[in-house]
Scaffold this motif. Structure first.
Motif, mmCIF file in Angstrom:
data_model
loop_
_atom_site.group_PDB
_atom_site.id
_atom_site.type_symbol
_atom_site.label_atom_id
_atom_site.label_comp_id
_atom_site.label_asym_id
_atom_site.label_seq_id
_atom_site.Cartn_x
_atom_site.Cartn_y
_atom_site.Cartn_z
ATOM 1 N N ILE A 130 -10.221 -3.921 4.174
ATOM 2 C CA ILE A 130 -8.948 -3.826 3.124
ATOM 3 C C ILE A 130 -9.014 -4.569 1.858
ATOM 4 C CG2 ILE A 130 -6.631 -4.250 3.435
ATOM 5 C CD1 ILE A 130 -6.538 -3.301 5.953
ATOM 6 N N PRO A 131 -9.601 -5.870 1.962
ATOM 7 C CA PRO A 131 -9.734 -6.552 0.805
ATOM 8 C C PRO A 131 -10.468 -5.887 -0.212
ATOM 9 C CG PRO A 131 -9.880 -8.223 2.531
ATOM 10 C CD PRO A 131 -10.008 -6.710 3.148
ATOM 11 N N LEU A 132 -11.517 -5.428 -0.082
ATOM 12 C CA LEU A 132 -12.542 -4.651 -1.090
ATOM 13 C C LEU A 132 -11.516 -3.536 -1.786
ATOM 14 C CD1 LEU A 132 -14.986 -4.153 -2.241
ATOM 15 C CD2 LEU A 132 -15.789 -2.856 -0.141
ATOM 16 N N MET A 133 -10.808 -2.907 -0.789
ATOM 17 C CA MET A 133 -9.997 -1.683 -1.288
ATOM 18 C C MET A 133 -9.039 -2.231 -2.322
ATOM 19 S SD MET A 133 -9.308 1.392 -1.480
ATOM 20 C CE MET A 133 -10.311 2.488 -0.201
ATOM 21 N N CYS A 134 -8.403 -3.195 -1.973
ATOM 22 C CA CYS A 134 -7.460 -3.798 -2.787
ATOM 23 C C CYS A 134 -7.981 -4.311 -3.982
ATOM 24 C CB CYS A 134 -6.609 -5.068 -1.933
ATOM 25 S SG CYS A 134 -5.638 -4.698 -0.426
ATOM 26 N N GLY A 135 -9.064 -4.934 -4.036
ATOM 27 C CA GLY A 135 -9.649 -5.394 -5.347
ATOM 28 C C GLY A 135 -10.178 -4.155 -6.238
ATOM 29 N N THR A 136 -10.496 -3.095 -5.508
ATOM 30 C CA THR A 136 -10.619 -1.925 -6.216
ATOM 31 C C THR A 136 -9.611 -1.315 -6.980
ATOM 32 O OG1 THR A 136 -12.491 -1.412 -4.438
ATOM 33 C CG2 THR A 136 -11.664 0.229 -6.122
ATOM 34 N N MET B 127 -18.009 9.065 -1.462
ATOM 35 C CA MET B 127 -17.650 8.168 -2.887
ATOM 36 C C MET B 127 -16.390 7.794 -2.863
ATOM 37 S SD MET B 127 -20.566 8.046 -4.617
ATOM 38 C CE MET B 127 -20.144 7.872 -6.379
ATOM 39 N N ILE B 128 -15.825 7.050 -1.712
ATOM 40 C CA ILE B 128 -14.454 6.664 -1.633
ATOM 41 C C ILE B 128 -13.853 5.675 -2.501
ATOM 42 C CG2 ILE B 128 -12.425 5.752 -0.171
ATOM 43 C CD1 ILE B 128 -13.743 7.124 2.156
ATOM 44 N N LEU B 129 -14.752 4.562 -2.451
ATOM 45 C CA LEU B 129 -14.364 3.394 -3.238
ATOM 46 C C LEU B 129 -14.407 3.625 -4.807
ATOM 47 C CD1 LEU B 129 -15.882 0.513 -0.996
ATOM 48 C CD2 LEU B 129 -13.556 0.871 -1.790
ATOM 49 N N PRO B 130 -15.452 4.437 -5.392
ATOM 50 C CA PRO B 130 -15.779 4.673 -6.848
ATOM 51 C C PRO B 130 -14.823 5.617 -7.208
ATOM 52 C CG PRO B 130 -17.659 4.582 -5.613
ATOM 53 C CD PRO B 130 -16.878 4.601 -4.804
ATOM 54 N N GLY B 131 -14.400 6.599 -6.187
ATOM 55 C CA GLY B 131 -13.172 7.555 -6.644
ATOM 56 C C GLY B 131 -11.776 6.925 -6.630
ATOM 57 N N VAL B 132 -11.466 6.088 -5.845
ATOM 58 C CA VAL B 132 -10.340 5.452 -5.974
ATOM 59 C C VAL B 132 -10.293 4.556 -6.973
ATOM 60 C CG1 VAL B 132 -8.707 3.396 -4.926
ATOM 61 C CG2 VAL B 132 -9.851 5.211 -3.482
ATOM 62 N N PHE B 133 -11.387 3.811 -7.699
ATOM 63 C CA PHE B 133 -11.470 3.124 -8.666
ATOM 64 C C PHE B 133 -11.239 3.944 -10.139
ATOM 65 C CE2 PHE B 133 -13.739 1.387 -12.477
ATOM 66 C CZ PHE B 133 -13.226 -0.001 -12.387
ATOM 67 N N ILE B 134 -11.949 5.097 -10.225
ATOM 68 C CA ILE B 134 -11.480 5.897 -11.127
ATOM 69 C C ILE B 134 -10.385 6.592 -11.405
ATOM 70 C CG2 ILE B 134 -12.457 8.191 -12.077
ATOM 71 C CD1 ILE B 134 -15.087 7.732 -10.970
ATOM 72 N N ILE B 135 -9.538 6.927 -10.100
ATOM 73 C CA ILE B 135 -8.402 7.481 -9.951
ATOM 74 C C ILE B 135 -7.237 6.267 -10.575
ATOM 75 C CG2 ILE B 135 -6.447 7.904 -8.400
ATOM 76 C CD1 ILE B 135 -8.509 9.253 -6.745
ATOM 77 N N GLY B 136 -7.644 5.165 -10.339
ATOM 78 C CA GLY B 136 -6.771 3.996 -10.684
ATOM 79 C C GLY B 136 -7.044 3.716 -11.985
ATOM 80 N N CYS B 137 -8.294 3.855 -12.776
ATOM 81 C CA CYS B 137 -8.216 3.960 -14.045
ATOM 82 C C CYS B 137 -7.546 4.861 -14.969
ATOM 83 C CB CYS B 137 -9.853 3.811 -14.506
ATOM 84 S SG CYS B 137 -10.711 2.591 -13.899
ATOM 85 N N VAL B 138 -7.577 6.049 -14.561
ATOM 86 C CA VAL B 138 -6.770 7.181 -14.976
ATOM 87 C C VAL B 138 -5.307 6.956 -15.084
ATOM 88 C CG1 VAL B 138 -6.462 9.703 -14.942
ATOM 89 C CG2 VAL B 138 -8.776 8.773 -14.636
ATOM 90 N N LEU B 139 -4.930 6.603 -13.769
ATOM 91 C CA LEU B 139 -3.462 6.499 -13.549
ATOM 92 C C LEU B 139 -2.984 5.484 -14.493
ATOM 93 C CD1 LEU B 139 -1.229 7.667 -11.806
ATOM 94 C CD2 LEU B 139 -1.858 5.973 -10.116
ATOM 95 N N SER B 140 -3.796 4.215 -14.517
ATOM 96 C CA SER B 140 -3.184 2.925 -15.250
ATOM 97 C C SER B 140 -3.317 3.449 -16.800
ATOM 98 C CB SER B 140 -3.613 1.861 -15.104
ATOM 99 O OG SER B 140 -5.132 2.002 -15.437
ATOM 100 N N VAL C 88 -21.360 -1.046 -13.984
ATOM 101 C CA VAL C 88 -21.719 -1.952 -12.848
ATOM 102 C C VAL C 88 -20.653 -1.842 -11.591
ATOM 103 C CG1 VAL C 88 -21.960 -4.241 -12.382
ATOM 104 C CG2 VAL C 88 -22.717 -3.565 -14.506
ATOM 105 N N THR C 89 -19.560 -1.871 -11.802
ATOM 106 C CA THR C 89 -18.514 -1.805 -10.696
ATOM 107 C C THR C 89 -18.656 -0.512 -9.970
ATOM 108 O OG1 THR C 89 -16.764 -2.961 -12.131
ATOM 109 C CG2 THR C 89 -16.042 -1.777 -10.338
ATOM 110 N N LEU C 90 -18.952 0.633 -10.671
ATOM 111 C CA LEU C 90 -18.952 1.813 -10.104
ATOM 112 C C LEU C 90 -20.393 1.940 -9.132
ATOM 113 C CD1 LEU C 90 -18.004 4.590 -12.975
ATOM 114 C CD2 LEU C 90 -16.604 3.971 -10.554
#
Length: 339
Positions: free
Chosen positions: A159-165, A118-131, A211-213
């Protein structure tokens, strides 16, 4: 005193703001960079035109000295000055949290708990918590983007997908954060409680989060994430816990952020992240980081006072509300005003 929305006002009062917007858009298109025209310079240009229009007003009612006084009173509005102070506090909090290792700790804690599939959903959640914790989207992107890119390169994720996440998560948390400059400005100027704004906004963005997750889950694949060098310390997360907890409890944002800054300084000095003398420099850097935003708030207050004198505010309100019949019409008018 309530504004008389039946006053038609004058379109002339909106021209200074439109000049700023047109200038900003044109320079951005020509140079390809939105930072080519600093916001404080753009607002200054709008203020100059507002003074010129006010002096050239057909029925000249005020002298230049009177206009300057009006501008200063607009910029010195109690809500704006409070925002000024809170912006500076937000800058101090971010720098203190960064220098004492809180930003790194919350990022590494999230990565260490991240499921391998769950790398991408995990990075998304980390970014949400961090911001959400830091109250800054740009600060989140700065802290998380290098880690996200490294993960993408080692796992084969685009990489573009990760940056967007990363960017998407940063914007989400920033808009909900209790210490975000835009959130503070919105709640203070509209006279609403921070927690009420959070509840309303969270319900609005929740479907988009889900939806994003789901979409990011389908784009993820199992991969090994190196966790041996991910150091984190729960004590360093205390400033985030304090500011979020006190804000949810309804404590004034100045007191909540003040307590979080103080706790960050104590932990930073105790753990050797910086000395007591160095902590003064950290606070100074934080203030300087938000000086622009604070000054812009005051300048905009003065600009709005001149626009009101020129009739721009009345003209805008008259145009937006003349055909409003019910709640839906009022909501559309508010949406257009925000746009």
């Amino acid at each position: 005193m309530k504004r008389d929305v039946e006053k038609k006002g004058s379109f002339l009062g909106l021209i200074p703001l439109l000049i700023f917007i047109a200038l900003y858009v044109m320079i951005t298109i020509v140079t390809g960079s939105a930072s080519s025209l600093p916001l404080n310079v753009g607002i200054l240009i709008a203020c100059i035109f507002a003074f010129i229009f006010a002096l050239k007003k057909p029925k000249k009612e005020l002298s230049f000295d009177d206009l300057v006084t009006m501008f200063c009173k607009g910029g010195g509005d109690d809500t704006l000055i409070l925002m000024f102070v809170i912006f500076l506090e937000a800058g101090m909090f971010y720098l203190v949290a960064d220098k004492m290792g809180a930003v790194k700790s919350v990022t590494n804690l999230g990565l260490s708990m991240l499921p391998q599939s769950m790398i991408l959903p995990g990075v998304f959640i980390i970014g949400c918590v961090l911001s959400f914790s830091m109250g800054t989207s740009m600060g989140t992107v700065t802290a998380l983007m290098p880690i996200g890119v490294a993960l993408a390169q080692s796992t084969g994720i685009e990489i573009p997908l990760m940056c967007g996440t990363v960017v998407g998560s940063a914007m989400f948390g920033d808009n909900l954060s209790f210490i975000s400059d835009t959130t503070i400005a919105a709640t203070r100027t509209q006279g609403v409680q921070m927690k009420d704004k959070f509840k309303a906004n969270f319900l609005m963005v929740l479907p988009a989060i889900i939806v994003t997750l789901v979409l990011l889950t389908f784009k993820s694949s199992a991969a090994n994430i190196p966790t041996e060098n991910l150091e984190w310390d729960l004590i360093r997360l205390l400033p985030y816990v304090i500011v979020i907890g006190l804000s949810l409890a309804g404590v004034h944002v100045m007191l909540a952020m003040g307590a979080a800054i103080l706790s960050g300084l104590i932990i930073g000095v105790a753990q050797g992240s910086f000395t007591i003398i160095e902590s003064f420099s950290v606070l100074g850097e934080g203030i300087m980081a938000m000086e622009d935003m604070a000054v812009i708030a005051v300048m905009v207050g003065g600009l709005v006072a001149l626009m009101e004198y020129l009739g721009g505010i009345d003209w805008l309100l008259h145009r937006l509300t003349r055909n409003v019949k019910g709640r839906s019409g009022a909501e559309l008018a508010i949406a257009f005003l925000v746009f």
